[in-house]
Design a protein around this motif. Structure first.
Motif, PDB file in Angstrom:
ATOM      1  N   ARG A 169      -4.759  13.948  -0.169  1.00  0.00           N
ATOM      2  CA  ARG A 169      -4.591  13.358  -1.500  1.00  0.00           C
ATOM      3  C   ARG A 169      -3.238  13.696  -2.093  1.00  0.00           C
ATOM      4  O   ARG A 169      -2.557  12.836  -2.653  1.00  0.00           O
ATOM      5  CB  ARG A 169      -5.709  13.845  -2.439  1.00  0.00           C
ATOM      6  N   THR A 170      -2.816  14.961  -1.980  1.00  0.00           N
ATOM      7  CA  THR A 170      -1.500  15.306  -2.538  1.00  0.00           C
ATOM      8  C   THR A 170      -0.384  14.591  -1.785  1.00  0.00           C
ATOM      9  O   THR A 170       0.626  14.216  -2.379  1.00  0.00           O
ATOM     10  CB  THR A 170      -1.236  16.823  -2.500  1.00  0.00           C
ATOM     11  N   CYS A 171      -0.591  14.378  -0.490  1.00  0.00           N
ATOM     12  CA  CYS A 171       0.449  13.686   0.278  1.00  0.00           C
ATOM     13  C   CYS A 171       0.528  12.213  -0.123  1.00  0.00           C
ATOM     14  O   CYS A 171       1.611  11.684  -0.371  1.00  0.00           O
ATOM     15  CB  CYS A 171       0.160  13.812   1.768  1.00  0.00           C
ATOM     16  N   LEU A 172      -0.601  11.568  -0.216  1.00  0.00           N
ATOM     17  CA  LEU A 172      -0.616  10.133  -0.495  1.00  0.00           C
ATOM     18  C   LEU A 172      -0.371   9.847  -1.975  1.00  0.00           C
ATOM     19  O   LEU A 172       0.422   8.957  -2.324  1.00  0.00           O
ATOM     20  CB  LEU A 172      -1.940   9.512  -0.060  1.00  0.00           C
ATOM     21  N   ASN A 173      -1.032  10.613  -2.841  1.00  0.00           N
ATOM     22  CA  ASN A 173      -0.998  10.285  -4.272  1.00  0.00           C
ATOM     23  C   ASN A 173      -0.162  11.238  -5.114  1.00  0.00           C
ATOM     24  O   ASN A 173       0.014  10.996  -6.317  1.00  0.00           O
ATOM     25  CB  ASN A 173      -2.426  10.260  -4.833  1.00  0.00           C
ATOM     26  N   GLY A 174       0.315  12.320  -4.510  1.00  0.00           N
ATOM     27  CA  GLY A 174       1.076  13.287  -5.290  1.00  0.00           C
ATOM     28  C   GLY A 174       0.163  14.137  -6.147  1.00  0.00           C
ATOM     29  O   GLY A 174      -1.057  14.058  -6.057  1.00  0.00           O
ATOM     30  N   ILE A 175       0.794  14.970  -6.977  1.00  0.00           N
ATOM     31  CA  ILE A 175      -0.002  15.844  -7.847  1.00  0.00           C
ATOM     32  C   ILE A 175      -0.163  15.246  -9.247  1.00  0.00           C
ATOM     33  O   ILE A 175      -1.020  15.685 -10.010  1.00  0.00           O
ATOM     34  CB  ILE A 175       0.626  17.252  -7.942  1.00  0.00           C
ATOM     35  N   ALA A 176       0.667  14.270  -9.593  1.00  0.00           N
ATOM     36  CA  ALA A 176       0.553  13.663 -10.922  1.00  0.00           C
ATOM     37  C   ALA A 176      -0.692  12.778 -11.005  1.00  0.00           C
ATOM     38  O   ALA A 176      -1.228  12.325 -10.000  1.00  0.00           O
ATOM     39  CB  ALA A 176       1.803  12.852 -11.240  1.00  0.00           C
ATOM     40  N   ARG A 177      -1.114  12.565 -12.217  1.00  0.00           N
ATOM     41  CA  ARG A 177      -2.325  11.777 -12.427  1.00  0.00           C
ATOM     42  C   ARG A 177      -2.111  10.314 -12.067  1.00  0.00           C
ATOM     43  O   ARG A 177      -1.097   9.722 -12.409  1.00  0.00           O
ATOM     44  CB  ARG A 177      -2.732  11.887 -13.903  1.00  0.00           C
ATOM     45  N   ARG A 178      -3.105   9.757 -11.383  1.00  0.00           N
ATOM     46  CA  ARG A 178      -3.142   8.310 -11.101  1.00  0.00           C
ATOM     47  C   ARG A 178      -3.926   7.627 -12.203  1.00  0.00           C
ATOM     48  O   ARG A 178      -4.942   8.147 -12.651  1.00  0.00           O
ATOM     49  CB  ARG A 178      -3.870   8.051  -9.778  1.00  0.00           C
ATOM     50  N   SER A 228       0.817  -1.215   0.000  1.00  0.00           N
ATOM     51  CA  SER A 228       0.000   0.000   0.000  1.00  0.00           C
ATOM     52  C   SER A 228       0.854   1.270   0.000  1.00  0.00           C
ATOM     53  O   SER A 228       0.383   2.339  -0.376  1.00  0.00           O
ATOM     54  CB  SER A 228      -0.963   0.001   1.193  1.00  0.00           C
ATOM     55  N   ILE A 229       2.119   1.146   0.423  1.00  0.00           N
ATOM     56  CA  ILE A 229       3.039   2.284   0.328  1.00  0.00           C
ATOM     57  C   ILE A 229       4.190   1.901  -0.591  1.00  0.00           C
ATOM     58  O   ILE A 229       4.661   0.753  -0.584  1.00  0.00           O
ATOM     59  CB  ILE A 229       3.533   2.723   1.722  1.00  0.00           C
ATOM     60  N   ASP A 230       4.630   2.893  -1.367  1.00  0.00           N
ATOM     61  CA  ASP A 230       5.677   2.692  -2.365  1.00  0.00           C
ATOM     62  C   ASP A 230       6.936   2.084  -1.738  1.00  0.00           C
ATOM     63  O   ASP A 230       7.598   2.725  -0.920  1.00  0.00           O
ATOM     64  CB  ASP A 230       5.997   4.046  -3.011  1.00  0.00           C
TER      65      ASP A 230
END
Lengths: 203, 203
Positions: B193-202, B150-152
DNA sequence: GTCTATAGCCAGATAGAC
DNA sequence: GTCTATCTGGCTATAGAC
């Protein structure tokens, strides 16, 4: 006229030296712990002479911020000139630059709560103009990158912009540097990854 | 004995009031702009009386940080008690809590460069113990979350930990709040959301 | 415009009565 | 332990000679 111009050049060089010292000390100690005596000693002139160039400590800090924004604007315009580059790549290059400035110990740090300092900055036309110029460019690229699907379209562009700006004063790079476990290039890559992709796993 | 205990309780209540004021003022103005006179006025006692309880301004700030870490440790232990929860969810809950504390104006902010303050904190046993306790728990969860995917897993756990800690003093929430465009719940969701997924598109 | 010397102020810390 | 009153040091800013 030539002599006057020469004098002005000398003046300008000296002020550049002052602003550069201020920038370094602001990065090292922050606004509140930086003293005007230190700046004078660092430049190698008397404190009273400093006050002939800049009327207050706040003005010194503002000059350092203007210099930083000039450098930022140059980077932004350089990216704008890369006609083949995707907006996402341009944004990435700008973020990378801010991280490199931080790791080089050249990122001035100001207390965001100090109201007299905020007033000085808000009253500084050059600062405001540069900030808007940079923000406009980044804003364009963010919207374009959301359009081509490289940046998350569910995030308001404002949020993306603030998130990018916040990377410029993020404590993580200096923590990692203090840890001594990674070199500067690795730190840049790691922080870039958490900024762009977050900490959660990508499929 | 009962009388002594009562006296001690009164003392404790007063010191709690002091630390709470300090916490609020640190959140509002930061360490450098907070004055001991203000603290005394806010608590409603004389400045000299403050110094009977705490020997220095740095000690006041340290006490506020200990209080914050006690709250954090409570949240962490509460998450640890949720035996059914995945490590990723526990981490998410902790991040969410830090954002809520910030938005409530209860997150004390200290300058990371001030060396006397750093010395005071590093010499404070309770602070160090709590910090290590919290960090150990979070570290366990990070490694476990990387294990379950669940985490990179390509990020060093240290980097993930620092990134989470950095969210606790991120300027983005207060910027967004100042913008007035989002309510607190939306800000928490966006920053999460920005912390977990970043700003790039999922995908 | 540069210097030395100093004014003025503010904030952290303390003395001493109660 | 609480108060009032005060000390002390350091920092921003300025006066005034050169």
């Amino acid at each position: 006229m030539a002599k006057l111009s020469f004098r002005e050049q000398v003046l300008r060089v000296r002020e550049d030296a002052i602003v550069q010292s201020v920038n370094r000390l602001l990065a090292e100690k922050g606004f509140d712990l930086m003293t005007v005596d230190e700046v004078a000693a660092d430049v190698g002139i008397a404190k009273a002479s400093l006050y002939k160039h800049f009327p207050s400590k706040e003005a010194l800090a503002a000059a350092a911020m203007v210099r930083l924004l000039q450098r930022a604007a140059a980077v932004v315009e350089q990216q704008a000139a890369r006609s083949e580059a995707a907006p996402f790549d341009r944004l990435q290059a700008v973020i990378r630059w801010t991280l490199e400035v931080q790791l080089a110990g050249e990122m001035p740090s100001l207390p965001s709560q100090n109201s007299t300092l905020r007033a000085e900055l808000m009253g500084n036309r050059e600062y405001i103009d540069l900030l808007m110029q940079v923000s406009d460019r980044l804003g364009e690229w963010i919207v374009a990158a959301q359009g081509d699907g490289s940046i998350d379209g569910r995030l308001p562009p404002e949020v993306v912009l603030y998130t990018i700006y916040a990377r410029a004063c993020d404590p993580v790079p200096s923590f990692l540097k203090a840890g001594g476990q990674f070199d500067d290039g690795e730190i840049v890559d790691l922080v870039m990854r958490t900024c762009l992709n977050g900490i959660a796993r990508r499929d």
